[in-house]
Design a protein around this motif. Structure first.
Motif, PDB file in Angstrom:
ATOM      1  N   ASN A   9       0.382  -9.342  -2.579  1.00 48.30           N
ATOM      2  CA  ASN A   9      -0.693  -8.493  -2.060  1.00 48.30           C
ATOM      3  C   ASN A   9      -0.180  -7.110  -1.640  1.00 48.30           C
ATOM      4  O   ASN A   9      -0.751  -6.475  -0.754  1.00 48.30           O
ATOM      5  CB  ASN A   9      -1.361  -9.174  -0.863  1.00 48.30           C
ATOM      6  CG  ASN A   9      -2.113 -10.425  -1.251  1.00 48.30           C
ATOM      7  OD1 ASN A   9      -3.293 -10.380  -1.563  1.00 48.30           O
ATOM      8  ND2 ASN A   9      -1.423 -11.551  -1.220  1.00 48.30           N
ATOM      9  N   ARG A  10       0.897  -6.672  -2.275  1.00 53.88           N
ATOM     10  CA  ARG A  10       1.455  -5.377  -1.879  1.00 53.88           C
ATOM     11  C   ARG A  10       0.489  -4.215  -2.130  1.00 53.88           C
ATOM     12  O   ARG A  10       0.517  -3.213  -1.433  1.00 53.88           O
ATOM     13  CB  ARG A  10       2.772  -5.132  -2.599  1.00 53.88           C
ATOM     14  CG  ARG A  10       2.711  -5.206  -4.117  1.00 53.88           C
ATOM     15  CD  ARG A  10       4.113  -4.992  -4.702  1.00 53.88           C
ATOM     16  NE  ARG A  10       4.123  -5.153  -6.152  1.00 53.88           N
ATOM     17  CZ  ARG A  10       4.315  -6.288  -6.776  1.00 53.88           C
ATOM     18  NH1 ARG A  10       4.534  -7.387  -6.051  1.00 53.88           N
ATOM     19  NH2 ARG A  10       4.313  -6.354  -8.090  1.00 53.88           N
ATOM     20  N   SER A  11      -0.402  -4.360  -3.136  1.00 50.51           N
ATOM     21  CA  SER A  11      -1.360  -3.278  -3.397  1.00 50.51           C
ATOM     22  C   SER A  11      -2.332  -3.116  -2.226  1.00 50.51           C
ATOM     23  O   SER A  11      -2.742  -1.990  -1.895  1.00 50.51           O
ATOM     24  CB  SER A  11      -2.131  -3.549  -4.687  1.00 50.51           C
ATOM     25  OG  SER A  11      -2.840  -4.767  -4.595  1.00 50.51           O
ATOM     26  N   TRP A  12      -2.720  -4.255  -1.575  1.00 54.71           N
ATOM     27  CA  TRP A  12      -3.619  -4.186  -0.425  1.00 54.71           C
ATOM     28  C   TRP A  12      -2.941  -3.538   0.794  1.00 54.71           C
ATOM     29  O   TRP A  12      -3.616  -3.048   1.699  1.00 54.71           O
ATOM     30  CB  TRP A  12      -4.084  -5.591  -0.043  1.00 54.71           C
ATOM     31  CG  TRP A  12      -5.149  -6.106  -0.948  1.00 54.71           C
ATOM     32  CD1 TRP A  12      -5.000  -6.742  -2.133  1.00 54.71           C
ATOM     33  CD2 TRP A  12      -6.546  -6.006  -0.735  1.00 54.71           C
ATOM     34  NE1 TRP A  12      -6.196  -7.054  -2.690  1.00 54.71           N
ATOM     35  CE2 TRP A  12      -7.192  -6.619  -1.836  1.00 54.71           C
ATOM     36  CE3 TRP A  12      -7.350  -5.470   0.286  1.00 54.71           C
ATOM     37  CZ2 TRP A  12      -8.564  -6.702  -1.964  1.00 54.71           C
ATOM     38  CZ3 TRP A  12      -8.730  -5.562   0.164  1.00 54.71           C
ATOM     39  CH2 TRP A  12      -9.327  -6.163  -0.952  1.00 54.71           C
ATOM     40  N   ILE A  13      -1.617  -3.533   0.813  1.00 52.75           N
ATOM     41  CA  ILE A  13      -0.877  -2.949   1.937  1.00 52.75           C
ATOM     42  C   ILE A  13      -0.503  -1.490   1.631  1.00 52.75           C
ATOM     43  O   ILE A  13      -0.616  -0.608   2.494  1.00 52.75           O
ATOM     44  CB  ILE A  13       0.382  -3.780   2.227  1.00 52.75           C
ATOM     45  CG1 ILE A  13      -0.020  -5.214   2.603  1.00 52.75           C
ATOM     46  CG2 ILE A  13       1.205  -3.160   3.349  1.00 52.75           C
ATOM     47  CD1 ILE A  13       1.131  -6.169   2.717  1.00 52.75           C
ATOM     48  N   LEU A  15      -1.991   0.598  -0.549  1.00 49.18           N
ATOM     49  CA  LEU A  15      -3.132   1.500  -0.734  1.00 49.18           C
ATOM     50  C   LEU A  15      -3.598   2.121   0.584  1.00 49.18           C
ATOM     51  O   LEU A  15      -3.756   3.363   0.665  1.00 49.18           O
ATOM     52  CB  LEU A  15      -4.275   0.775  -1.425  1.00 49.18           C
ATOM     53  CG  LEU A  15      -5.529   1.617  -1.712  1.00 49.18           C
ATOM     54  CD1 LEU A  15      -5.178   2.788  -2.627  1.00 49.18           C
ATOM     55  CD2 LEU A  15      -6.620   0.745  -2.335  1.00 49.18           C
ATOM     56  N   CYS A  48      -7.935  -2.965   8.272  1.00 47.53           N
ATOM     57  CA  CYS A  48      -6.987  -3.431   7.257  1.00 47.53           C
ATOM     58  C   CYS A  48      -6.252  -4.690   7.718  1.00 47.53           C
ATOM     59  O   CYS A  48      -6.042  -5.630   6.945  1.00 47.53           O
ATOM     60  CB  CYS A  48      -5.986  -2.329   6.931  1.00 47.53           C
ATOM     61  SG  CYS A  48      -6.691  -0.955   5.996  1.00 47.53           S
ATOM     62  N   VAL A  51      -8.622  -7.618   7.414  1.00 44.84           N
ATOM     63  CA  VAL A  51      -8.818  -8.015   6.012  1.00 44.84           C
ATOM     64  C   VAL A  51      -7.577  -8.733   5.474  1.00 44.84           C
ATOM     65  O   VAL A  51      -7.675  -9.786   4.828  1.00 44.84           O
ATOM     66  CB  VAL A  51      -9.150  -6.775   5.148  1.00 44.84           C
ATOM     67  CG1 VAL A  51      -9.143  -7.153   3.667  1.00 44.84           C
ATOM     68  CG2 VAL A  51     -10.501  -6.206   5.533  1.00 44.84           C
ATOM     69  N   ILE A  52      -6.408  -8.158   5.768  1.00 46.04           N
ATOM     70  CA  ILE A  52      -5.172  -8.784   5.295  1.00 46.04           C
ATOM     71  C   ILE A  52      -4.958 -10.149   5.959  1.00 46.04           C
ATOM     72  O   ILE A  52      -4.490 -11.108   5.332  1.00 46.04           O
ATOM     73  CB  ILE A  52      -3.976  -7.845   5.560  1.00 46.04           C
ATOM     74  CG1 ILE A  52      -4.091  -6.593   4.681  1.00 46.04           C
ATOM     75  CG2 ILE A  52      -2.651  -8.564   5.285  1.00 46.04           C
ATOM     76  CD1 ILE A  52      -3.040  -5.536   4.985  1.00 46.04           C
ATOM     77  N   ARG A  55      -7.139 -12.588   4.166  1.00 42.59           N
ATOM     78  CA  ARG A  55      -6.563 -12.905   2.859  1.00 42.59           C
ATOM     79  C   ARG A  55      -5.335 -13.815   3.005  1.00 42.59           C
ATOM     80  O   ARG A  55      -5.108 -14.700   2.165  1.00 42.59           O
ATOM     81  CB  ARG A  55      -6.170 -11.620   2.131  1.00 42.59           C
ATOM     82  CG  ARG A  55      -7.352 -10.799   1.637  1.00 42.59           C
ATOM     83  CD  ARG A  55      -6.900  -9.619   0.802  1.00 42.59           C
ATOM     84  NE  ARG A  55      -6.209 -10.071  -0.401  1.00 42.59           N
ATOM     85  CZ  ARG A  55      -6.823 -10.406  -1.528  1.00 42.59           C
ATOM     86  NH1 ARG A  55      -8.162 -10.351  -1.611  1.00 42.59           N
ATOM     87  NH2 ARG A  55      -6.128 -10.785  -2.589  1.00 42.59           N
TER      88      ARG A  55
END
Length: 335
Positions: A9-13, A15, A48, A51-52, A55
């Motif tokens: 999930n690096r893209s969620w962090i 971005l 964020c 949300v994270i 997830r």
């Protein structure tokens, strides 16, 4: 698990971090007040993190469900192909999940079909060989009666060979029974002396024709076991003892279910002993004298496990061989 989640999930962090840096650059270039930027960054950061966190919770639950699936499809699982993916994977949430779920359904259905086909083919094979074994016994019995009409050295030799053929036929039947999915055990209480003497009588002609001396004394006591599987174990060991011995076979037993079968044959090498119960393994003696099929002791070992009989082997080249059997207590075999 956290490391795996961060990697996946690096893209969620990255971005949100990139957006914060972009906003900071914009505020800095235009010399704007930083208070609104800090306030907005804090609010965005809280959102964020929430949300994270959600997830991550979903990720952990998914990992646990997949671990349940993996444990359910291991070889020792009670019902591998009966597993329903819906039980563990939950509701569909994306096109990718739906596609994977459909692949699982297709694989499961194919596995069930192949399992059913395998069971049907195996049942047909078992039926065929069982009928063959019983049918082949008729001509064997006829030949035995014909050879017994006249007592000559040649007829005695042929009877001995016919007995060996019958033993191999019995071996086929034992092989089928041991691989059968059904449970044909008939656990009853037997006098230990009767069980041993019945096997001895079966080999009486071989003892006489090969001039092998039998040493056995009556034993008291009873044991709970399955008669045909016990006979499979004892008769295979007796057959090997008669086959390889030079002068005698000694059988000793006690009322505690311990049986000792000794011969004065060539013995078994230390490197062969750990492997004599392997399927197809003939050992040094079998290769030299071409007498062994490598199946007898393998079937003996499997039959022994089925009725919880312990087998121990003590042998040295040139000093004979001793097979020791230990029949279980009543409670153990019933369990």
């Amino acid at each position: 698990m956290l490391k795996t989640f961060l990697k996946e999930n690096r893209s969620w962090i990255l971005l949100p971090a990139a957006v914060i840096l972009l906003n900071f650059g914009t505020f800095w270039l235009y010399r704007m007040e930083m208070e609104p930027f800090i306030y907005g960054t804090v609010l965005s950061g809280v959102v964020c993190v929430l949300v994270i966190g959600l997830r991550f919770r979903k990720f952990v639950n998914g990992c646990r469900k997949r671990e349940q699936v993996i444990s359910s499809v291991k070889p020792d699982a009670p019902d591998v192909f009966g597993l329903n993916p819906e039980v563990f994977l939950g509701e569909e949430e994306s096109r990718t999940e739906r596609d994977y779920r459909e692949m699982l359904r297709c694989l499961r259905n194919r596995a069930l079909q192949q399992e059913q086909q395998f069971l049907e083919e195996r049942e047909d094979m078992e039926d065929y060989y069982t009928k063959w074994v019983h049918q082949i016994k008729t001509p064997i019995s006829v030949m035995r009666l014909a050879l017994r009409e006249e007592d000559t050295p040649e007829n005695r030799r042929l009877l001995s060979e016919l007995f060996q053929i019958e033993q191999y036929v019995e071996m086929v039947l034992h092989y089928i029974r041991l691989d059968s999915s059904g449970n044909d055990l008939m656990i009853q209480e037997y006098a230990l002396d009767d069980l041993i003497r019945e096997s001895i009588r079966k080999f009486s002609s071989l003892f006489i024709n090969r001039n092998v001396r039998l040493e056995y004394r009556k034993v008291e006591g009873v044991r709970v076991t399955d008669k045909k599987y016990f006979a499979c174990v004892l008769e295979q060991i007796l057959s090997n003892a008669i086959k390889y011995t030079d002068t005698y076979v000694r059988i000793e037993a006690d009322d505690r279910g311990r049986i000792r079968i000794e011969d004065d044959g060539p013995g078994i090498g230390a490197s062969d002993i750990p492997r004599i119960f392997e399927k197809g393994y003939t050992g040094c003696n079998g290769r030299q004298e071409m007498k062994s099929s490598g199946l007898g002791l393998y079937l003996c070992s499997r039959a022994a496990k089925k009725i919880s009989v312990e087998i121990d082997v003590d042998s040295e080249p040139g000093r004979g061989t001793v097979f020791s059997l230990k029949l279980p207590e009543q409670k153990k075999i019933l369990d």
